[in-house]
Design a protein around this motif. Structure first.
Motif, PDB file in Angstrom:
ATOM      1  N   ILE A  56     -10.338  29.389  28.629  1.00  0.00           N
ATOM      2  CA  ILE A  56     -11.648  28.752  28.760  1.00  0.00           C
ATOM      3  C   ILE A  56     -11.741  28.002  30.091  1.00  0.00           C
ATOM      4  O   ILE A  56     -12.740  28.097  30.815  1.00  0.00           O
ATOM      5  N   SER A  57     -10.685  27.281  30.417  1.00  0.00           N
ATOM      6  CA  SER A  57     -10.687  26.498  31.640  1.00  0.00           C
ATOM      7  C   SER A  57     -10.847  27.392  32.871  1.00  0.00           C
ATOM      8  O   SER A  57     -11.631  27.089  33.777  1.00  0.00           O
ATOM      9  N   ALA A  58     -10.126  28.517  32.880  1.00  0.00           N
ATOM     10  CA  ALA A  58     -10.239  29.447  34.011  1.00  0.00           C
ATOM     11  C   ALA A  58     -11.667  29.973  34.142  1.00  0.00           C
ATOM     12  O   ALA A  58     -12.210  30.084  35.245  1.00  0.00           O
ATOM     13  N   TYR A  59     -12.277  30.233  32.999  1.00  0.00           N
ATOM     14  CA  TYR A  59     -13.664  30.713  32.996  1.00  0.00           C
ATOM     15  C   TYR A  59     -14.597  29.647  33.566  1.00  0.00           C
ATOM     16  O   TYR A  59     -15.455  29.921  34.417  1.00  0.00           O
ATOM     17  N   LEU A  60     -14.430  28.403  33.119  1.00  0.00           N
ATOM     18  CA  LEU A  60     -15.321  27.329  33.572  1.00  0.00           C
ATOM     19  C   LEU A  60     -15.148  27.063  35.068  1.00  0.00           C
ATOM     20  O   LEU A  60     -16.097  26.695  35.753  1.00  0.00           O
ATOM     21  N   TYR A 148     -23.218  17.018  40.209  1.00  0.00           N
ATOM     22  CA  TYR A 148     -22.364  17.874  39.411  1.00  0.00           C
ATOM     23  C   TYR A 148     -21.141  18.286  40.211  1.00  0.00           C
ATOM     24  O   TYR A 148     -21.135  18.241  41.433  1.00  0.00           O
ATOM     25  N   GLY A 149     -20.124  18.726  39.510  1.00  0.00           N
ATOM     26  CA  GLY A 149     -18.953  19.305  40.161  1.00  0.00           C
ATOM     27  C   GLY A 149     -19.171  20.786  40.405  1.00  0.00           C
ATOM     28  O   GLY A 149     -20.309  21.240  40.550  1.00  0.00           O
ATOM     29  N   ASP A 150     -18.097  21.530  40.421  1.00  0.00           N
ATOM     30  CA  ASP A 150     -18.184  22.952  40.756  1.00  0.00           C
ATOM     31  C   ASP A 150     -18.081  23.841  39.537  1.00  0.00           C
ATOM     32  O   ASP A 150     -17.941  25.047  39.671  1.00  0.00           O
TER      33      ASP A 150
END
Ligand code: FDM
Length: 212
Positions: A56-60, A148-150
């Motif tokens: 999930i983290s890689a996707y986000l 916002y971030g990236d």
């Protein structure tokens, strides 16, 4: 031996758009509850520490591409893999303050155009929160807050759609808190609401399941 019914912890979820203050308010709530002598833990979804969470983290972070329904099911799986631990903690009397839950799951995926009922289905059978605190803030205002971030979903146009989906999901049991107020005022309101609910759970309110 006295036949006491053990008092359980409360499952309390904070929801809202990115940058509405969920994360700081969640940790402040935990400190507050701890200060009152309660057993309490801060949880968050996605939990990026598990194998599913790493996908999930890689996707986000835009490091991988996944089909909309595939990522939806991974977010849901990330809750399912924590479900039994969640139940154990609650039954042992620990209150869980959870930064995002199934409502984020449904709101963010249906904001992409995935059917709402389809989005809800994999959440059925997860533990239902005793309380959903919605930190209400217009998307434009949230976007102004430090920017916002990236990450993938941190764009105003998308957050507007998410806000609409939250509006469809929201039911009368949610507590809406105006997150545009000063942080201390938001905190005070959250504290009052949370105390009531923790008490109700200690008095024996049964756990229930989504989607209810
Ligand atoms: N998000 C979060 C989802 O799309 N589905 C979910 O089930 C959950 C729990 O992931 F943009 C989105 C919401 C947010 C992103 O959340 C990461 P945090 O709170 O910024 O880590």
């Amino acid at each position: 031996r006295a036949c006491n019914i053990e008092s359980r912890g409360a499952l309390i979820v904070l929801e809202g758009l990115d940058r509405c203050g969920k994360t700081s308010q969640s940790s402040r709530l935990v400190s507050y509850m701890e200060g009152l002598g309660n057993s309490v833990e801060l949880w968050r979804f996605p939990d990026r520490t598990t194998n599913v969470g790493k996908m999930i983290s890689a996707y986000l972070l835009n490091q991988s591409e996944l089909d909309d329904r595939t990522i939806h099911l991974l977010f849901s799986a990330n809750r399912w893999e924590k479900r039994s631990m969640m139940e154990t903690k609650l039954k042992a009397g620990t209150t869980l303050i959870v930064d995002r839950y199934s409502y984020s799951g449904v709101a963010f995926s249906s904001a992409k155009g995935v059917d709402l009922e389809w989005c809800k289905a994999p959440e059925i059978g997860l533990l239902a929160p005793d309380l959903v605190l919605y930190l209400d803030m217009p998307p434009e205002k949230a976007a102004e807050r430090g920017g916002y971030g990236d990450e993938r979903y941190e764009r105003l146009e998308f957050q507007k759609k998410v806000a609409q989906c939250y509006r469809i999901l929201h039911d009368p049991s949610w507590k809406m808190v105006d997150a545009c107020q000063p942080m201390e005022d938001v905190q005070k309101q959250l504290q009052e609401i949370v105390l009531d609910h923790v008490l109700a759970c200690q008095k024996g309110k049964p756990l229930s399941l989504l989607w209810s």
